[in-house]
Design a protein around this motif. Structure first.
Motif, PDB file in Angstrom:
ATOM      1  N   MET A 190       0.847  -1.191   0.000  1.00 15.42           N
ATOM      2  CA  MET A 190       0.000   0.000   0.000  1.00 15.42           C
ATOM      3  C   MET A 190       0.882   1.239   0.000  1.00 15.42           C
ATOM      4  O   MET A 190       2.078   1.164   0.230  1.00 15.42           O
ATOM      5  N   LEU A 191       0.222   2.347  -0.179  1.00 15.70           N
ATOM      6  CA  LEU A 191       0.892   3.649  -0.160  1.00 15.70           C
ATOM      7  C   LEU A 191       1.773   3.797   1.079  1.00 15.70           C
ATOM      8  O   LEU A 191       1.320   3.574   2.204  1.00 15.70           O
ATOM      9  N   PHE A 211       5.200   5.468  -2.890  1.00 17.02           N
ATOM     10  CA  PHE A 211       4.254   6.525  -2.540  1.00 17.02           C
ATOM     11  C   PHE A 211       3.164   6.624  -3.600  1.00 17.02           C
ATOM     12  O   PHE A 211       2.599   7.677  -3.823  1.00 17.02           O
ATOM     13  N   TYR A 212       2.900   5.513  -4.253  1.00 12.26           N
ATOM     14  CA  TYR A 212       1.902   5.532  -5.320  1.00 12.26           C
ATOM     15  C   TYR A 212       0.514   5.454  -4.704  1.00 12.26           C
ATOM     16  O   TYR A 212       0.194   4.507  -3.990  1.00 12.26           O
ATOM     17  N   ALA A 213      -0.311   6.461  -4.977  1.00 14.24           N
ATOM     18  CA  ALA A 213      -1.678   6.471  -4.442  1.00 14.24           C
ATOM     19  C   ALA A 213      -2.577   5.769  -5.450  1.00 14.24           C
ATOM     20  O   ALA A 213      -3.008   6.358  -6.435  1.00 14.24           O
ATOM     21  N   ALA A 214      -2.832   4.487  -5.202  1.00 16.48           N
ATOM     22  CA  ALA A 214      -3.535   3.671  -6.197  1.00 16.48           C
ATOM     23  C   ALA A 214      -5.048   3.801  -6.035  1.00 16.48           C
ATOM     24  O   ALA A 214      -5.562   3.877  -4.933  1.00 16.48           O
ATOM     25  N   LEU A 215      -5.748   3.810  -7.189  1.00 18.24           N
ATOM     26  CA  LEU A 215      -7.207   3.754  -7.170  1.00 18.24           C
ATOM     27  C   LEU A 215      -7.677   2.309  -7.265  1.00 18.24           C
ATOM     28  O   LEU A 215      -8.728   1.949  -6.754  1.00 18.24           O
ATOM     29  N   PRO A 227      -5.112  -0.265  -3.308  1.00 18.92           N
ATOM     30  CA  PRO A 227      -5.612   1.027  -2.827  1.00 18.92           C
ATOM     31  C   PRO A 227      -5.901   0.996  -1.331  1.00 18.92           C
ATOM     32  O   PRO A 227      -6.096  -0.061  -0.740  1.00 18.92           O
ATOM     33  N   LEU A 228      -5.944   2.181  -0.757  1.00 12.72           N
ATOM     34  CA  LEU A 228      -6.139   2.328   0.673  1.00 12.72           C
ATOM     35  C   LEU A 228      -7.599   2.637   0.980  1.00 12.72           C
ATOM     36  O   LEU A 228      -8.090   2.316   2.052  1.00 12.72           O
ATOM     37  N   ARG A 229      -8.270   3.295   0.038  1.00 10.19           N
ATOM     38  CA  ARG A 229      -9.648   3.721   0.275  1.00 10.19           C
ATOM     39  C   ARG A 229     -10.507   3.287  -0.895  1.00 10.19           C
ATOM     40  O   ARG A 229      -9.995   2.958  -1.972  1.00 10.19           O
ATOM     41  N   GLU A 230     -11.793   3.314  -0.699  1.00  9.64           N
ATOM     42  CA  GLU A 230     -12.690   2.977  -1.804  1.00  9.64           C
ATOM     43  C   GLU A 230     -12.574   4.052  -2.894  1.00  9.64           C
ATOM     44  O   GLU A 230     -12.188   5.196  -2.612  1.00  9.64           O
ATOM     45  N   ILE A 231     -12.936   3.652  -4.108  1.00 10.58           N
ATOM     46  CA  ILE A 231     -12.779   4.581  -5.233  1.00 10.58           C
ATOM     47  C   ILE A 231     -13.648   5.810  -5.028  1.00 10.58           C
ATOM     48  O   ILE A 231     -13.219   6.938  -5.218  1.00 10.58           O
TER      49      ILE A 231
END
Lengths: 221, 311
Positions: free
Chosen positions: B40-41, B101-105, B143-147
């Protein structure tokens, strides 16, 4: 001197006896030398002990009093009162001050305090201070976005992302920072006007030091 | 933890030796990682690179990748080099720690860039260099959060709070201070007992301290001869009490045998017994005072009291 002229000759006899006695006692007890050393040292030890203990008690008492005072200041800051804090104050106090300033959005006063924490080599508190600073900037950016003012919001978000990143570099398991970095990063996606590739990383580029100053015109017209 | 991780490393990329003159020098390059998914990020991503080179080749430190940002989403935090013999070859192991540090969707695959490492061998005919190409490898980030998070009125509510400094607890420090204060009090009581200060004025084994105090009390007597005799008696009493029997001039060396702590005061004691004999048996206080004056008796008593504390 006076004793050596003693006519009775008592001292002449005395002069011989110490060696005999010493040899006899040394032969009988192996720990005699140690015990003798302790007997000679005892008065000095008994004098030094209360002095040292008293100094230690005073030192701990002063330290405890300082902690009490710092705790009062921290509570006042958390209650929202604007209590000034010197830069040589204890690290928890500095962090409390940073969090107070971040709540009020006074970001320009935060950075010198973070520098102090950095110099003290306290990565955990530096990370938490940077996180608070980044949150303050992100809140400011939200404020601009709500008013539809996109121009100043972009640089603020970029600065916030940098500080979240630095916080995570100091503390890779800082979940709140991960979460808010994700929030800030998606803002850049949601508003593609912002320069997506702009200096998010912290590469040292001496020639481009000023690229991220808010309000600085960037790129081609 | 690191050791536990490295036991379960999974080979990701295996680059067999390349064609050309390099072939003999760099035999194998292998990249391994604990896992290639589930990051994760902000997570640390570890990888281990094993490079097997011909014996005699040493890694050139300057050719290793530099710590710092590799891309806008990737940092190289740490790189550690270790070497070991592997048969007729040499195994160079690089332990790399990246941070993403990639903020993935959505779950997506990211490529960690490869790099080239130089080796050099100092032979009789000069230096030979060889380079090993460490290939790029990929891992997937989650991803860390929902889209699409549920809508919130205030966008600031999407953020996690600033956090608070825990309140400071002065009790451990204050209790330690109290403990030391108690220790100081006890140690001071010990000192007072050793020096026969109040309330330890009267105690066994401090006869000379008592004699010294009595001598001090004689200061203001009008009759000098009487005071002198009292002073002598006070010291006599101290000697008697210390020994538990009467000590006369002829008993002195036996007294010193029994109490070696006072042996340093022998000359003073000899003078004291002489003065005492002149004063009491010769009844000539003036001559006795010429032998040993009052202040000298007081000084002798002080020295004896000091010796008493080391007895």
């Amino acid at each position: 001197m006076r004793a050596s002229s003693n006519p009775t000759g008592t001292l002449a006899r005395l002069r011989l006896s110490p060696e005999n006695l010493h040899a006899a006692r040394e032969g009988s007890a192996p720990g005699f030398r140690l015990a003798g050393a302790w007997r000679r040292m005892r008065p000095h030890v008994l004098l030094a002990l209360p002095v040292l203990a008293l100094l230690a008690a005073i030192g701990f008492g002063l330290a405890g009093w300082r902690i009490l005072r710092d705790d009062d200041t921290i509570k006042a800051l958390q209650a929202g009162r604007d209590v000034p804090v010197a830069v040589d104050a204890a690290s928890p106090l500095l962090l409390a001050r940073v969090q107070h300033l971040a709540r009020r959005g006074v970001t320009e006063e935060i950075e010198p305090l973070i520098d102090v924490l950095d110099r003290r080599g306290e990565p955990d508190r530096s990370a938490r201070a940077r996180y608070a600073l980044a949150n303050a900037r992100l809140r400011q950016a939200f404020g601009y976005l709500e008013r539809g003012d996109l121009d100043p919001a972009g640089p603020l978000i970029t600065l916030a992302r940098q500080d979240y990143r630095r916080a995570l570099q100091d503390r890779p398991d800082y979940w709140d920072a991960k979460f808010n970095l994700d929030v800030a990063s998606r803002l850049l996606r949601d508003f593609p006007d912002f320069d997506r590739k702009s200096g998010d990383e912290l590469k040292a580029e001496p020639n481009k030091i000023w690229t991220d100053i808010p309000g600085q015109p960037r790129g081609e017209p | 933890m690191r050791r536990a991780v490295s036991t379960s490393l999974v080979p990701l990329v295996l680059a067999s030796s390349m064609a050309g003159p390099v072939q003999a020098q760099v035999r194998a390059v292998e990249v391994r990682a604990p896992r290639a998914f589930g990051y994760m990020l902000g997570d640390l991503v570890r990888a281990q690179v094993d490079i097997v080179v011909e014996d005699g080749f040493a890694i050139q430190a300057a050719s290793l990748p530099q710590r710092g940002a590799l891309a806008y989403w990737l940092d190289l935090r740490d790189i550690a080099v270790s070497q070991a013999d592997a048969g007729d070859a040499r195994r160079v192991r690089l332990d790399l720690t990246y941070q993403t540090f990639y903020a993935a969707l959505d779950v997506r695959s990211l490529e960690v860039p490869g790099f080239t490492v130089s080796f050099v061998s100092q032979g009789a005919s000069g230096a030979t260099t060889a380079s090993a190409r460490v290939p790029a490898w990929t891992f997937t980030i989650s991803p860390l959060r929902e889209i699409l998070p549920p809508a919130k009125e205030n966008p600031q509510d999407y953020m996690r709070p600033d956090g608070r400094v825990a309140s400071l607890d002065p009790r451990p420090t204050l209790f330690t201070g109290l403990g030391f204060a108690g220790l100081a009090l006890a140690a001071f009581a010990g000192l007072a007992r050793d020096r026969t200060w109040w309330p330890f004025r009267v105690r066994r084994g401090r006869a000379f301290a008592a004699a010294r105090r009595r001598l001090r009390g004689l200061g203001g007597r009008p009759d000098a001869a009487e005071a002198y005799r009292e002073a002598l008696l006070a010291l006599h009493r101290g000697l008697d009490e210390t020994d538990g029997r009467r000590v006369l001039a002829d008993d002195l060396d036996r007294f010193l045998d029994r109490h070696p702590a006072y042996r340093g005061q022998a000359p003073g004691l000899v003078a004291f017994f002489e003065a005492s004999r002149i004063a009491f048996f010769g009844n000539d206080t003036a001559r006795a005072r010429g032998r040993l004056a009052r202040p000298e008796i007081a000084a002798l008593a002080a020295r004896l009291a000091r010796a008493e504390r080391t007895a």
